[in-house]
Design a protein around this motif. Structure first.
Motif, PDB file in Angstrom:
ATOM      1  N   ASP A  76      13.756   8.418  -9.382  1.00  0.00           N
ATOM      2  CA  ASP A  76      12.184   8.989  -9.223  1.00  0.00           C
ATOM      3  C   ASP A  76      11.312   8.017  -9.154  1.00  0.00           C
ATOM      4  N   ILE A  77      11.788   6.523  -9.700  1.00  0.00           N
ATOM      5  CA  ILE A  77      10.583   5.648  -9.631  1.00  0.00           C
ATOM      6  C   ILE A  77      11.260   4.522  -8.682  1.00  0.00           C
ATOM      7  N   ILE A  78      10.315   4.215  -7.602  1.00  0.00           N
ATOM      8  CA  ILE A  78      10.922   3.249  -6.526  1.00  0.00           C
ATOM      9  C   ILE A  78       9.766   2.043  -6.680  1.00  0.00           C
ATOM     10  N   THR A  79       9.965   1.155  -5.780  1.00  0.00           N
ATOM     11  CA  THR A  79       9.081   0.063  -5.439  1.00  0.00           C
ATOM     12  C   THR A  79       8.178   0.464  -4.643  1.00  0.00           C
ATOM     13  N   PHE A  80       6.980  -0.113  -4.254  1.00  0.00           N
ATOM     14  CA  PHE A  80       5.897  -0.142  -3.600  1.00  0.00           C
ATOM     15  C   PHE A  80       6.189  -0.411  -2.177  1.00  0.00           C
ATOM     16  N   LYS A  81       7.182  -1.175  -2.056  1.00  0.00           N
ATOM     17  CA  LYS A  81       7.937  -1.495  -0.538  1.00  0.00           C
ATOM     18  C   LYS A  81       8.548  -0.025  -0.106  1.00  0.00           C
ATOM     19  N   GLU A  82       9.331   0.188  -0.967  1.00  0.00           N
ATOM     20  CA  GLU A  82      10.324   1.348  -0.676  1.00  0.00           C
ATOM     21  C   GLU A  82       9.224   2.676  -0.277  1.00  0.00           C
ATOM     22  N   GLU A  83       8.311   2.650  -1.116  1.00  0.00           N
ATOM     23  CA  GLU A  83       7.173   3.633  -0.714  1.00  0.00           C
ATOM     24  C   GLU A  83       6.453   3.610   0.645  1.00  0.00           C
ATOM     25  N   LEU A  84       6.211   2.307   0.870  1.00  0.00           N
ATOM     26  CA  LEU A  84       5.794   2.204   2.250  1.00  0.00           C
ATOM     27  C   LEU A  84       6.536   2.242   3.326  1.00  0.00           C
ATOM     28  N   ASP A  85       8.241   2.228   3.006  1.00  0.00           N
ATOM     29  CA  ASP A  85       9.171   2.643   4.204  1.00  0.00           C
ATOM     30  C   ASP A  85       9.157   4.164   4.723  1.00  0.00           C
ATOM     31  N   ILE A  86       8.633   4.821   3.300  1.00  0.00           N
ATOM     32  CA  ILE A  86       8.648   6.253   3.716  1.00  0.00           C
ATOM     33  C   ILE A  86       7.460   6.609   4.602  1.00  0.00           C
ATOM     34  N   VAL A  87       6.435   6.052   4.198  1.00  0.00           N
ATOM     35  CA  VAL A  87       5.010   6.143   4.591  1.00  0.00           C
ATOM     36  C   VAL A  87       5.362   5.847   6.069  1.00  0.00           C
TER      37      VAL A  87
ATOM     38  N   ILE B 195       6.289   2.211  -8.724  1.00  0.00           N
ATOM     39  CA  ILE B 195       5.453   3.556  -8.626  1.00  0.00           C
ATOM     40  C   ILE B 195       6.382   5.043  -8.588  1.00  0.00           C
ATOM     41  N   PRO B 196       5.820   6.111  -8.887  1.00  0.00           N
ATOM     42  CA  PRO B 196       6.506   7.358  -8.698  1.00  0.00           C
ATOM     43  C   PRO B 196       6.811   7.683  -7.242  1.00  0.00           C
ATOM     44  N   LYS B 197       7.874   8.049  -6.813  1.00  0.00           N
ATOM     45  CA  LYS B 197       8.352   8.284  -5.335  1.00  0.00           C
ATOM     46  C   LYS B 197       7.502   9.451  -4.824  1.00  0.00           C
ATOM     47  N   LEU B 198       6.970   9.203  -3.704  1.00  0.00           N
ATOM     48  CA  LEU B 198       6.386  10.189  -2.807  1.00  0.00           C
ATOM     49  C   LEU B 198       5.049  10.623  -3.509  1.00  0.00           C
ATOM     50  N   ILE B 199       4.368   9.689  -3.535  1.00  0.00           N
ATOM     51  CA  ILE B 199       2.882   9.931  -3.862  1.00  0.00           C
ATOM     52  C   ILE B 199       1.868   9.660  -2.871  1.00  0.00           C
ATOM     53  N   LEU B 200       2.239   8.612  -1.868  1.00  0.00           N
ATOM     54  CA  LEU B 200       1.206   8.332  -0.487  1.00  0.00           C
ATOM     55  C   LEU B 200       1.546   9.404   0.660  1.00  0.00           C
ATOM     56  N   GLN B 201       2.830   9.927   0.585  1.00  0.00           N
ATOM     57  CA  GLN B 201       2.931  10.710   2.031  1.00  0.00           C
ATOM     58  C   GLN B 201       2.330  12.027   1.757  1.00  0.00           C
ATOM     59  N   PRO B 202       2.209  12.617   0.511  1.00  0.00           N
ATOM     60  CA  PRO B 202       1.446  13.955   0.472  1.00  0.00           C
ATOM     61  C   PRO B 202       0.148  13.703   0.758  1.00  0.00           C
ATOM     62  N   ILE B 203      -0.508  12.804   0.316  1.00  0.00           N
ATOM     63  CA  ILE B 203      -1.870  12.289   0.701  1.00  0.00           C
ATOM     64  C   ILE B 203      -2.224  12.107   2.098  1.00  0.00           C
ATOM     65  N   LEU B 204      -1.227  11.232   2.765  1.00  0.00           N
ATOM     66  CA  LEU B 204      -1.443  11.140   4.041  1.00  0.00           C
ATOM     67  C   LEU B 204      -1.219  12.592   4.955  1.00  0.00           C
ATOM     68  N   GLU B 205      -0.321  13.436   4.543  1.00  0.00           N
ATOM     69  CA  GLU B 205      -0.219  14.725   5.130  1.00  0.00           C
ATOM     70  C   GLU B 205      -1.331  15.551   5.177  1.00  0.00           C
TER      71      GLU B 205
END
Length: 585
Positions: A436-447, A477-487
């Motif tokens: 449930d908790i990933i690095t900021f780099k991993e979150e950027l890969d999802i973005v 950071i918690p996973k999937l917090i940037l993608q919903p904002i971009l969506e």
């Protein structure tokens, strides 16, 4: 005044028991000392007045004794002046006499004078001068009269015309001269026969005075006008020091040679002389000062003794209470383990022991309840976190599948392959519940995967920019917090705009916090609407999951001081800032 007293009272109430005891005992002891010293000071003042009166009485007796002796010398002086034999010899000396007769007359005259020298023990020597100025001496000749003093004595004797005159010899402390003009009493013709000088040892008279022992035994000083002509040995007055009598009798305290000194004086009719008694302050009040210091020392000893005994007694009561109060403060901070450090010796059966046992039992029960409640809350939060995260996955999946379907129907190109790969990567990360908790780099890969899909969807309709420092990539950071904002940005900005939209993703660290900011040039979002949606006052468009979901997840993960911040830019557009703790664990 009342406000100040109330302020001190409030401060006193907040003090610890030991401090209150110290202040209370100190105030009691100081109050007692003030009353005791006040009473002693009053008693000492009465004693001081008695000392002053006694010293004045002694000075008066001394002056009477001195003048009595000097009056005897005056009587001797007069007897010499009217002695028939001496007058006869002086008259014979006025004629023409040969050396033999002069020698004979000289011997007879000195023999007569010698009789008077031995009549009074304070007569040092007798000088007789005939009209020719020849000197005839009886007594000590070790200290002859200076010519200037002799001439001055003759002038004063001539001026007084047969009366006695007391003359002070300058430079000789205590050396007095009784001066008289000798006149012939034969046939009462009062012819001038010569001059008579009787020298008196005043210092010897003062030394032979009966003096009391103790505080009132001062040193005598004699003045005529403002001029000191005698000071008793043992006192050293400054050369420029002057004793001034404002009245005939009195006393005062003066500073002589840097020392406080009691000065008594009395003025008499005898030659208008003033007698002074000089008594150093320490000499007169040595016993009183010693008594005062002894009293203060005893008081301080009793004060220290009472404080020590009081503290030892109170420590047995206050120390357990202070220990218990300290433990309570630690418990208030959340540390329940401190109850095990309580002194086991306090488990006796008195009131403090019972308080210890009840407090320890209460804390142990509270700790058990907290642990139980904490475990339940963790389970509830974890369930809420999983549920909120799971709500995103279908929401995004439906939108993505719709985009792929639209692209397949309209373009029929091989680009679908790239979109499917990006979608596959995105779904693999978002639907995984392993971490449930990933690095900021991993979150950027999802973005990046999400942006790839949107580029195929909207082509050149938007421009995306990232400004991410390298050092923030390691933060968790918690996973999937940037993608919903971009969506949410693509839905409300890119889809509804005919012009090219600009989207910027940036991050920075400040005061231990990680700030992730997403800016766009769309129409903007009113934060009041967001607040009303969160409060349930307004129903959101769509599912209402996006931003609320992210804000709730962040608060569950980090705390209430973190979350989302929405602001309308000064020009046009919206900025959404994600605030997270800057931590790597």
């Amino acid at each position: 005044m009342k406000k100040k007293w109330s302020k001190f009272a409030n401060i006193y109430k907040k003090l610890k028991l030991n401090a209150k005891l110290f202040i209370t005992i100190t105030l009691i002891m100081l109050t007692t000392l003030v009353f005791v010293l006040g009473g002693l000071q009053y008693s000492f003042s009465l004693y001081d007045e008695q000392l002053y009166a006694k010293s004045s009485q002694v000075l008066m007796m001394s002056s009477d004794s001195i003048e009595e002796e000097l009056e005897r010398v005056e009587e001797v002086n007069y007897n010499i002046a009217v002695d028939p034999q001496i007058q006869k010899i002086l008259m014979e000396l006025q004629g023409n006499v040969n050396k033999y007769d002069f020698y004979r007359l000289e011997q007879e005259l000195e023999d007569e004078l010698a009789k008077y020298v031995g009549s009074e023990k304070y007569i040092q020597s007798i000088y007789l001068f005939d009209l020719a100025g020849r000197e005839f001496l009886a007594g000590s000749s070790s200290n002859p009269i200076k010519k200037t003093d002799k001439d001055l004595a003759f002038k004063q004797a001539d001026k007084d015309d047969g009366e006695n005159h007391w003359m002070v010899i300058d430079g000789n402390n205590g050396d007095l001269m009784s001066v008289r003009l000798i006149r012939s009493y034969e046939n009462l013709n009062f012819e001038r026969l010569g001059h008579l000088i009787v020298r008196v040892d005043l210092d010897k008279i003062v030394r032979d005075l009966p003096k009391p022992q103790g505080e009132i035994a001062g040193n005598i000083v004699m003045t005529k006008g403002n001029q000191i002509f005698y000071s008793e040995k043992g006192i050293n007055l400054p050369k420029d020091y002057q004793l001034r009598a404002k009245n005939d009798q009195g006393y005062g305290i003066e500073n002589i040679n840097g020392e406080r000194t009691i000065v008594n004086h009395i003025k008499t009719d005898f030659q208008e002389w003033t007698y002074w008694s000089i008594i150093p302050f320490n000499m007169m009040f040595s016993k009183i000062t010693a008594a005062k210091y002894t009293l203060v020392s005893v008081f301080m000893f009793m004060f220290v003794l009472l404080i020590t005994l009081g503290f030892n007694f109170l420590r047995k009561i206050t120390n357990p209470i202070l220990d218990l109060a300290t433990t309570m403060q630690e418990v208030q901070k959340g540390d329940f383990t401190v109850v095990h450090s309580l002194d086991p010796s306090m488990s006796h059966e008195d009131e403090i022991g019972i308080l210890y046992q009840n407090f320890k039992t209460m804390i142990e029960k509270i700790d058990e309840l907290i642990q139980e409640n904490y475990s339940k809350q963790l389970l509830i939060k974890e369930t809420e976190f999983k549920a909120l995260q799971a709500q995103i996955n279908p929401h995004f999946l439906y939108n993505t599948l719709e985009s792929i379907n639209w692209l397949a129907r309209t373009n029929k190109q091989e680009q679908i392959s790239n979109m499917v790969q990006a979608l596959s990567h995105l779904l693999r990360n978002s639907l995984s519940f392993k971490n449930d908790i990933i690095t900021f780099k991993e979150e950027l890969d999802i973005v990046s995967s999400y942006i790839t899909i949107q580029k195929y969807r909207f082509d050149d309709k938007f421009h995306f920019q990232m400004d991410i420092p390298f050092f923030v990539a390691k933060y968790k950071i918690p996973k999937l917090i940037l993608q919903p904002i971009l969506e949410n940005t693509f839905k409300h900005v890119v889809e509804s705009s005919v012009d090219t939209s600009f989207i910027k993703l940036s991050a920075y660290q400040q005061e231990g916090k990680l700030f992730i900011r997403i800016e766009d040039n769309g129409p903007g979002i009113d934060p009041l609407i967001i607040q009303k949606v969160k409060e349930g006052k307004v129903k959101p468009r769509g599912t209402g999951i996006g931003l609320n979901n992210i804000d709730d997840r962040i608060k569950l993960y980090s705390g209430e001081q973190y979350g989302l911040k929405i602001e309308n830019l000064s020009g046009k557009g919206t900025a959404i800032t994600v605030v997270l703790p800057a931590q790597t664990g």
